[in-house]
Design a protein around this motif. Structure first.
Motif, PDB file in Angstrom:
ATOM      1  N   LYS A 166       0.842  -1.212   0.000  1.00 23.58           N
ATOM      2  CA  LYS A 166       0.000   0.000   0.000  1.00 23.58           C
ATOM      3  C   LYS A 166       0.871   1.253   0.000  1.00 23.58           C
ATOM      4  CE  LYS A 166      -3.938  -1.594   2.760  1.00 23.58           C
ATOM      5  NZ  LYS A 166      -4.586  -1.342   4.038  1.00 23.58           N
ATOM      6  N   GLU A 195      -8.721  -1.758  15.709  1.00 24.08           N
ATOM      7  CA  GLU A 195      -9.519  -1.823  14.470  1.00 24.08           C
ATOM      8  C   GLU A 195     -10.627  -2.821  14.732  1.00 24.08           C
ATOM      9  OE1 GLU A 195      -7.242  -3.037  11.056  1.00 24.08           O
ATOM     10  OE2 GLU A 195      -8.915  -2.728   9.683  1.00 24.08           O
ATOM     11  N   ASP A 222      -6.388   3.868   6.162  1.00 25.71           N
ATOM     12  CA  ASP A 222      -7.405   3.426   5.215  1.00 25.71           C
ATOM     13  C   ASP A 222      -8.019   2.126   5.693  1.00 25.71           C
ATOM     14  OD1 ASP A 222      -5.159   1.770   4.720  1.00 25.71           O
ATOM     15  OD2 ASP A 222      -5.946   1.305   2.734  1.00 25.71           O
ATOM     16  N   ASP A 223      -9.198   1.873   5.221  1.00 24.22           N
ATOM     17  CA  ASP A 223      -9.791   0.569   5.448  1.00 24.22           C
ATOM     18  C   ASP A 223     -10.550   0.220   4.175  1.00 24.22           C
ATOM     19  OD1 ASP A 223      -9.967  -1.666   7.024  1.00 24.22           O
ATOM     20  OD2 ASP A 223     -11.920  -1.127   7.830  1.00 24.22           O
ATOM     21  N   THR A 224     -10.400  -1.011   3.763  1.00 25.46           N
ATOM     22  CA  THR A 224     -10.979  -1.430   2.490  1.00 25.46           C
ATOM     23  C   THR A 224     -11.801  -2.687   2.682  1.00 25.46           C
ATOM     24  OG1 THR A 224      -9.124  -0.525   1.246  1.00 25.46           O
ATOM     25  CG2 THR A 224     -10.386  -2.241   0.151  1.00 25.46           C
ATOM     26  N   SER A 239     -13.357  -8.295   5.341  1.00 27.84           N
ATOM     27  CA  SER A 239     -12.622  -8.913   4.223  1.00 27.84           C
ATOM     28  C   SER A 239     -11.341  -9.607   4.657  1.00 27.84           C
ATOM     29  CB  SER A 239     -12.292  -7.857   3.157  1.00 27.84           C
ATOM     30  OG  SER A 239     -13.475  -7.404   2.568  1.00 27.84           O
ATOM     31  N   ALA A 240     -10.592  -8.989   5.573  1.00 29.27           N
ATOM     32  CA  ALA A 240      -9.283  -9.539   5.948  1.00 29.27           C
ATOM     33  C   ALA A 240      -9.436 -10.859   6.692  1.00 29.27           C
ATOM     34  CB  ALA A 240      -8.514  -8.544   6.805  1.00 29.27           C
ATOM     35  N   PHE A 270     -14.845  -2.958  -4.762  1.00 23.69           N
ATOM     36  CA  PHE A 270     -13.909  -2.657  -3.691  1.00 23.69           C
ATOM     37  C   PHE A 270     -14.219  -1.238  -3.234  1.00 23.69           C
ATOM     38  CE2 PHE A 270     -10.731  -5.876  -5.201  1.00 23.69           C
ATOM     39  CZ  PHE A 270     -10.514  -6.466  -3.972  1.00 23.69           C
ATOM     40  N   PHE A 303      -2.434  -8.434  -4.161  1.00 26.39           N
ATOM     41  CA  PHE A 303      -2.592  -9.151  -2.891  1.00 26.39           C
ATOM     42  C   PHE A 303      -4.089  -9.334  -2.621  1.00 26.39           C
ATOM     43  CE2 PHE A 303      -4.026  -5.884   0.192  1.00 26.39           C
ATOM     44  CZ  PHE A 303      -3.981  -4.777  -0.642  1.00 26.39           C
ATOM     45  N   GLY A 304      -4.383  -9.983  -1.496  1.00 25.44           N
ATOM     46  CA  GLY A 304      -5.777 -10.142  -1.077  1.00 25.44           C
ATOM     47  C   GLY A 304      -6.640 -10.803  -2.140  1.00 25.44           C
ATOM     48  N   TYR A 305      -7.735 -10.138  -2.489  1.00 24.17           N
ATOM     49  CA  TYR A 305      -8.706 -10.701  -3.422  1.00 24.17           C
ATOM     50  C   TYR A 305      -8.387 -10.356  -4.887  1.00 24.17           C
ATOM     51  CZ  TYR A 305     -11.511 -11.427   0.807  1.00 24.17           C
ATOM     52  OH  TYR A 305     -11.954 -11.825   2.038  1.00 24.17           O
ATOM     53  N   ASP A 306      -7.236  -9.770  -5.139  1.00 20.06           N
ATOM     54  CA  ASP A 306      -6.883  -9.370  -6.510  1.00 20.06           C
ATOM     55  C   ASP A 306      -7.052 -10.478  -7.548  1.00 20.06           C
ATOM     56  OD1 ASP A 306      -6.425  -6.734  -6.006  1.00 20.06           O
ATOM     57  OD2 ASP A 306      -4.241  -6.876  -5.916  1.00 20.06           O
ATOM     58  N   LYS A 326      -3.097  -1.109 -12.216  1.00 20.41           N
ATOM     59  CA  LYS A 326      -4.083  -1.188 -11.122  1.00 20.41           C
ATOM     60  C   LYS A 326      -4.281   0.197 -10.495  1.00 20.41           C
ATOM     61  CE  LYS A 326      -5.051  -3.210  -6.630  1.00 20.41           C
ATOM     62  NZ  LYS A 326      -4.590  -3.935  -5.462  1.00 20.41           N
ATOM     63  N   HIS A 331      -9.601   1.269  -6.214  1.00 26.68           N
ATOM     64  CA  HIS A 331     -10.363   1.928  -5.159  1.00 26.68           C
ATOM     65  C   HIS A 331      -9.468   2.779  -4.270  1.00 26.68           C
ATOM     66  CE1 HIS A 331      -8.859  -2.048  -4.544  1.00 26.68           C
ATOM     67  NE2 HIS A 331      -8.772  -1.856  -3.248  1.00 26.68           N
ATOM     68  N   ARG A 332      -8.328   2.158  -3.863  1.00 26.37           N
ATOM     69  CA  ARG A 332      -7.427   2.897  -2.975  1.00 26.37           C
ATOM     70  C   ARG A 332      -6.834   4.106  -3.705  1.00 26.37           C
ATOM     71  NH1 ARG A 332      -6.008  -0.977  -0.316  1.00 26.37           N
ATOM     72  NH2 ARG A 332      -4.806  -1.830  -2.030  1.00 26.37           N
TER      73      ARG A 332
HETATM   74  P1  IMP Z   1      -7.379  -3.264   4.454  1.00 28.12           P
HETATM   75  O1  IMP Z   1      -8.402  -2.603   5.236  1.00 28.12           O
HETATM   76  O2  IMP Z   1      -6.800  -2.414   3.393  1.00 28.12           O
HETATM   77  O3  IMP Z   1      -6.346  -3.977   5.267  1.00 28.12           O
HETATM   78  O4  IMP Z   1      -8.097  -4.395   3.633  1.00 28.12           O
HETATM   79  C1  IMP Z   1      -8.825  -5.457   4.239  1.00 28.12           C
HETATM   80  C2  IMP Z   1      -8.757  -6.644   3.319  1.00 28.12           C
HETATM   81  O5  IMP Z   1      -9.348  -6.314   2.076  1.00 28.12           O
HETATM   82  C3  IMP Z   1      -7.339  -7.076   2.992  1.00 28.12           C
HETATM   83  O6  IMP Z   1      -6.844  -7.987   3.910  1.00 28.12           O
HETATM   84  C4  IMP Z   1      -7.503  -7.714   1.645  1.00 28.12           C
HETATM   85  O7  IMP Z   1      -7.912  -9.031   1.793  1.00 28.12           O
HETATM   86  C5  IMP Z   1      -8.610  -6.912   1.035  1.00 28.12           C
HETATM   87  N1  IMP Z   1      -8.069  -5.864   0.158  1.00 28.12           N
HETATM   88  C6  IMP Z   1      -7.835  -4.574   0.457  1.00 28.12           C
HETATM   89  N2  IMP Z   1      -7.334  -3.924  -0.592  1.00 28.12           N
HETATM   90  C7  IMP Z   1      -7.249  -4.818  -1.578  1.00 28.12           C
HETATM   91  C8  IMP Z   1      -6.801  -4.746  -2.913  1.00 28.12           C
HETATM   92  O8  IMP Z   1      -6.349  -3.702  -3.425  1.00 28.12           O
HETATM   93  N3  IMP Z   1      -6.859  -5.875  -3.629  1.00 28.12           N
HETATM   94  C9  IMP Z   1      -7.324  -7.042  -3.111  1.00 28.12           C
HETATM   95  N4  IMP Z   1      -7.744  -7.173  -1.881  1.00 28.12           N
HETATM   96  C10 IMP Z   1      -7.717  -6.067  -1.108  1.00 28.12           C
END
Ligand code: IMP
Length: 351
Positions: A166, A195, A222-224, A239-240, A270, A303-306, A326, A331-332
């Motif tokens: 990030k 959190e 941030d939170d995603t 999601s995490a 996202f 990473f994550g759900y990419d 990307k 979104h970020r």
């Molecule tokens: P965080 O709040 O940014 O840590 O996101 C929480 C979870 O969402 C992460 O652990 C990932 O699984 C997922 N996530 C966040 N951003 C992304 C991304 O850009 N691509 C894919 N998965 C994401």
């Protein structure tokens, strides 16, 4: 801004390590024999632009300010007026261009008269409009000594995360020497940040607020979440840890694909929320990218759900794209761009 005669230049030498050398150059050069042009005194750190011209009315001149160089404008012959105004009182009409090292402004200002033998120093916070007519238009010869400055860091910001991926994404979008970005690690913050909210907004605020109130640092967090339509917005804020507290990304992906089996509506988005806290005020920014959930994971990047997220208008997953690709749509990136726009256009403009 400083206005004085070259005889008094020694009074100002302490203001910059290159001023002494610059003033020595001005004192020891017979400019009547120097043609118009650029002359290096110490490479690109200190150089002179010699110019002869006729002074002009205000209407044809523009307000300007530099970031990389201080101007020492020395009148070799003739008298001109120069207008000056503090940066914070002026409105930008042409944003800063690094190639030319200037931004253009409009607004009110004061006028000084600079006769032969005098110099005016304009620092990066001094918006100026030189070359102006004094009484009547006349021919002047002037040396503008350009003295390189380290660009001032105007804002120190902590990013409440240790996620290197990030951080890299944010640094690429931020890319402004006036804003210094620090990670938690760089600020010596070792504790886990709280959190435990039920919304992205609360979690982002909670992390930023912890750093702001416990460590006194301007901070953003941030939170995603990945919000899937057919799953009523799940996994969302969870999601995490969708597949459990200790879940890895591949476990989360696997659980999601299982939950999506047989679903025809694969729409998802996202959503990133950024909470920025400075001067006891919270500013919030949101970025959304719509897309669909792939049938199976594809790609090695991200990473994550990419590997299972296909953004709208694309056939590839985020994991099949380069970071730059990307970044253009993520979104970020969208949330960061909004925050950066706010910092540059609203906050730093008045700093
Ligand atoms: P965080 O709040 O940014 O840590 O996101 C929480 C979870 O969402 C992460 O652990 C990932 O699984 C997922 N996530 C966040 N951003 C992304 C991304 O850009 N691509 C894919 N998965 C994401």
């Amino acid at each position: 801004m400083i206005l004085d005669h070259l005889h008094n230049a020694h009074l100002y030498e302490a203001l910059h390590p290159l001023f002494a050398k610059g003033f020595e150059y001005l004192k020891n050069t017979d400019f009547s024999k120097v043609e118009n042009g650029k002359y290096e005194v110490q490479g690109e750190d200190l150089f002179a632009i010699v110019n002869s011209y006729e002074t002009e009315p205000r209407e044809v001149r523009k307000w300007e300010a530099h970031r990389k160089y201080i101007d020492v404008q020395y009148m070799v012959s003739g008298t001109e007026e120069m207008a000056v105004a503090p940066l914070h009182s002026m409105k930008t009409i042409q944003p800063y261009q690094a190639e030319n090292d200037y931004a253009l402004f409009e607004g009110p200002g004061e006028t000084i008269t600079v006769p032969t033998g005098f110099f005016a120093i304009f620092f990066p916070t001094d918006v100026h409009m030189p070359n102006l007519i004094h009484r009547e238009a006349c021919q002047v010869k002037k040396v503008v000594l350009k003295v390189r400055v380290e660009e001032a860091v105007l804002l120190k910001l902590c990013f409440a995360s240790n996620n290197k991926y990030k951080l890299e994404e944010i640094r690429r979008v931020l890319n402004d020497p006036r804003i210094a970005l620090y990670t938690l690690e760089e600020m010596g913050i070792r504790e886990d940040l709280p959190e435990n909210g039920n919304t992205l907004e609360y979690n982002a605020w909670q992390k930023a607020n912890h750093v702001y109130s416990m460590h006194g640092l301007a901070c953003f967090a941030d939170d995603t979440g990945l919000e899937v339509e057919a799953l009523d917005g799940a996994p969302g804020v969870y999601s995490a840890r969708y597949a459990g507290e200790q879940a890895t990304s591949s476990m989360n992906v696997e659980k999601l694909l299982k939950a999506m089996q047989g679903k025809t509506n694969r729409n998802a988005r996202f959503r990133t929320v950024i909470s920025l806290i400075m001067n006891a005020t919270e500013y919030r920014f949101e970025g959304i990218v719509n897309g669909t959930i792939a049938e199976k994971p594809k790609g090695e990047g991200g990473f994550g759900y990419d590997p299972i997220f296909i953004p709208e208008g694309e056939t590839r997953t985020f994991a099949e794209m380069s970071l730059d690709e990307k970044n253009k749509m993520s979104h970020r990136a969208k949330a960061i761009e909004k925050m950066v726009r706010f910092l540059k256009e609203d906050y730093l403009q008045n700093a």
